[in-house]
Scaffold this motif. Structure first.
Motif, PDB file in Angstrom:
ATOM      1  N   PHE A 297      65.371 -73.611   1.038  1.00 30.55           N
ATOM      2  CA  PHE A 297      65.013 -71.537   0.327  1.00 30.55           C
ATOM      3  C   PHE A 297      66.541 -70.515   1.103  1.00 30.55           C
ATOM      4  N   ARG A 298      67.491 -71.559   0.918  1.00 26.33           N
ATOM      5  CA  ARG A 298      69.187 -71.581   1.691  1.00 26.33           C
ATOM      6  C   ARG A 298      69.783 -69.639   0.878  1.00 26.33           C
ATOM      7  N   ASP A 299      68.554 -69.494   0.356  1.00 24.87           N
ATOM      8  CA  ASP A 299      69.976 -67.997  -0.710  1.00 24.87           C
ATOM      9  C   ASP A 299      68.308 -67.319  -1.035  1.00 24.87           C
ATOM     10  N   GLN A 300      67.679 -67.323   0.090  1.00 24.19           N
ATOM     11  CA  GLN A 300      65.644 -66.448  -0.095  1.00 24.19           C
ATOM     12  C   GLN A 300      65.499 -65.824   1.562  1.00 24.19           C
ATOM     13  N   PHE A 301      65.952 -66.398   3.182  1.00 23.07           N
ATOM     14  CA  PHE A 301      66.232 -65.333   3.978  1.00 23.07           C
ATOM     15  C   PHE A 301      67.057 -64.874   4.616  1.00 23.07           C
ATOM     16  N   THR A 302      66.647 -64.079   5.709  1.00 26.10           N
ATOM     17  CA  THR A 302      68.095 -63.489   6.422  1.00 26.10           C
ATOM     18  C   THR A 302      67.659 -64.252   7.553  1.00 26.10           C
ATOM     19  N   ILE A 303      68.889 -64.022   9.097  1.00 26.95           N
ATOM     20  CA  ILE A 303      68.352 -64.086  10.223  1.00 26.95           C
ATOM     21  C   ILE A 303      69.470 -62.601  10.590  1.00 26.95           C
ATOM     22  N   VAL A 304      68.495 -62.316  11.886  1.00 24.65           N
ATOM     23  CA  VAL A 304      69.088 -61.511  13.067  1.00 24.65           C
ATOM     24  C   VAL A 304      68.610 -62.005  14.442  1.00 24.65           C
ATOM     25  N   PRO A 305      70.387 -62.889  14.494  1.00 27.24           N
ATOM     26  CA  PRO A 305      70.277 -63.216  15.927  1.00 27.24           C
ATOM     27  C   PRO A 305      69.919 -62.376  16.965  1.00 27.24           C
ATOM     28  N   ILE A 306      69.188 -62.674  17.699  1.00 28.00           N
ATOM     29  CA  ILE A 306      69.220 -61.564  19.082  1.00 28.00           C
ATOM     30  C   ILE A 306      69.681 -62.158  20.167  1.00 28.00           C
ATOM     31  N   MET A 307      70.773 -61.870  21.551  1.00 22.27           N
ATOM     32  CA  MET A 307      70.079 -62.310  22.473  1.00 22.27           C
ATOM     33  C   MET A 307      70.095 -61.915  23.530  1.00 22.27           C
ATOM     34  N   VAL A 308      69.432 -62.344  24.671  1.00 23.25           N
ATOM     35  CA  VAL A 308      68.492 -61.778  25.853  1.00 23.25           C
ATOM     36  C   VAL A 308      69.527 -62.011  27.289  1.00 23.25           C
ATOM     37  N   GLY A 309      69.707 -60.665  27.647  1.00 18.87           N
ATOM     38  CA  GLY A 309      70.308 -61.231  29.436  1.00 18.87           C
ATOM     39  C   GLY A 309      69.575 -60.693  30.003  1.00 18.87           C
ATOM     40  N   GLY A 310      69.686 -60.170  31.353  1.00 21.15           N
ATOM     41  CA  GLY A 310      69.267 -60.422  32.215  1.00 21.15           C
ATOM     42  C   GLY A 310      68.284 -59.146  32.259  1.00 21.15           C
ATOM     43  N   LEU A 311      66.900 -59.338  32.351  1.00 22.08           N
ATOM     44  CA  LEU A 311      65.873 -57.883  32.004  1.00 22.08           C
ATOM     45  C   LEU A 311      64.754 -57.760  33.115  1.00 22.08           C
ATOM     46  N   THR A 312      64.856 -56.507  33.679  1.00 21.80           N
ATOM     47  CA  THR A 312      63.374 -56.396  34.351  1.00 21.80           C
ATOM     48  C   THR A 312      62.192 -55.956  33.845  1.00 21.80           C
ATOM     49  N   PRO A 313      61.152 -56.346  34.570  1.00 24.48           N
ATOM     50  CA  PRO A 313      60.117 -56.500  33.700  1.00 24.48           C
ATOM     51  C   PRO A 313      60.108 -55.036  32.556  1.00 24.48           C
ATOM     52  N   GLU A 314      60.358 -53.819  32.705  1.00 21.95           N
ATOM     53  CA  GLU A 314      60.056 -52.681  32.361  1.00 21.95           C
ATOM     54  C   GLU A 314      61.105 -53.131  31.134  1.00 21.95           C
ATOM     55  N   LYS A 315      62.292 -53.736  31.167  1.00 20.07           N
ATOM     56  CA  LYS A 315      63.270 -53.290  30.361  1.00 20.07           C
ATOM     57  C   LYS A 315      62.721 -54.430  29.182  1.00 20.07           C
ATOM     58  N   GLU A 316      62.050 -55.831  29.531  1.00 20.99           N
ATOM     59  CA  GLU A 316      61.223 -56.667  29.219  1.00 20.99           C
ATOM     60  C   GLU A 316      60.001 -56.391  27.505  1.00 20.99           C
ATOM     61  N   GLU A 317      59.279 -55.305  28.780  1.00 20.32           N
ATOM     62  CA  GLU A 317      57.953 -53.894  27.596  1.00 20.32           C
ATOM     63  C   GLU A 317      59.235 -53.759  26.630  1.00 20.32           C
ATOM     64  N   PHE A 318      59.575 -52.945  26.954  1.00 15.05           N
ATOM     65  CA  PHE A 318      60.332 -51.780  26.059  1.00 15.05           C
ATOM     66  C   PHE A 318      61.285 -52.718  24.931  1.00 15.05           C
ATOM     67  N   TYR A 319      62.169 -54.119  24.891  1.00 19.61           N
ATOM     68  CA  TYR A 319      61.794 -54.527  23.590  1.00 19.61           C
ATOM     69  C   TYR A 319      61.125 -55.594  23.150  1.00 19.61           C
ATOM     70  N   GLY A 320      60.355 -55.829  24.117  1.00 19.95           N
ATOM     71  CA  GLY A 320      58.545 -56.780  23.053  1.00 19.95           C
ATOM     72  C   GLY A 320      57.684 -55.833  22.373  1.00 19.95           C
ATOM     73  N   GLU A 321      57.404 -53.642  22.887  1.00 14.62           N
ATOM     74  CA  GLU A 321      57.627 -53.208  21.869  1.00 14.62           C
ATOM     75  C   GLU A 321      57.459 -52.834  20.442  1.00 14.62           C
ATOM     76  N   LYS A 322      59.060 -52.717  20.559  1.00 14.67           N
ATOM     77  CA  LYS A 322      60.104 -52.659  19.855  1.00 14.67           C
ATOM     78  C   LYS A 322      60.214 -53.992  18.678  1.00 14.67           C
ATOM     79  N   LEU A 323      60.361 -55.071  19.318  1.00 17.81           N
ATOM     80  CA  LEU A 323      59.876 -56.210  18.362  1.00 17.81           C
ATOM     81  C   LEU A 323      58.351 -56.392  17.360  1.00 17.81           C
TER      82      LEU A 323
END
Length: 201
Positions: free
Chosen positions: A51-77
């Protein structure tokens, strides 16, 4: 993004959407220093070769996060996780054990060191399967297990929690567990590996 097989196309539209809700671009030097994405892209390219021409990627790097930030980004994703056209790949090793990792937690009641490590990892795996982000945070605080991708896992669990509140039904199951070597002595070291699958029911 280049791979030995073929180039993968980054989804600029979704990158823009994420930037508008609080995600940030990492500095070039940090990007060059971090190698984990380079380990995964060739595998993704191989699996998706038909499917090489039929998909895209969204690379996300996750660094050190507080539980509150994990919740914030989890909600957004969450909305992206709920979309059946999207595939999420969350990367993490499990326990890094040994003096060179500065982690030698050992429960003698388990038998050899490698059994103690497995017991520790399986406790964490069981909590992840329960899809409970707070319990996972508590587990990490209590035992200090050196799970390098604990924050990406935390973000995933928070994203799942967001969707569960919207009546989505999901289950997560670990499929395989292994260790790079069997530690029997404090001069030994190992890294644990586990793979799991999240299914929408």
């Amino acid at each position: 993004m280049k791979t030995p097989l073929y180039d993968l196309k980054v989804d600029a539209e979704i990158n823009k959407e994420l930037a508008e809700v609080g995600f940030t671009y990492i500095p070039k030097q940090a990007d060059e220093d971090e190698h984990s994405i380079e380990m995964h892209l060739p595998y993704i390219a191989k699996v998706m070769e038909d499917f090489r021409d039929q998909f895209t990627i969204v690379p996300i790097m996750v660094g050190g996060l507080t539980p509150e930030k994990e919740e914030f980004y989890g909600e957004k994703l969450a909305k992206y996780l709920a979309d059946p056209q999207n595939l999420f790949v969350i990367s993490s090793d499990f326990c890094h054990w040994g003096e060179r990792f500065r982690y030698t937690n050992y429960d003698e009641s388990c038998g050899p060191i490698y059994k103690s490590i497995e017991n520790l990892d399986r406790q964490g795996m069981s909590i992840i399967e329960s899809l409970n982000p707070k319990e996972f945070t508590k587990y990490l605080k209590n035992c200090g297990n050196t799970i390098c991708g604990r924050h990406p896992i935390g973000v995933l669990l928070q994203s799942i929690s967001t969707l569960q509140a919207r009546n989505y039904k999901m289950s997560l199951q670990f499929l395989k567990y292994d260790q790079s070597s069997k530690c029997r002595d404090f001069s030994d070291s190992s890294v644990s590996y586990a793979s799991a699958s999240l299914i929408f029911e």
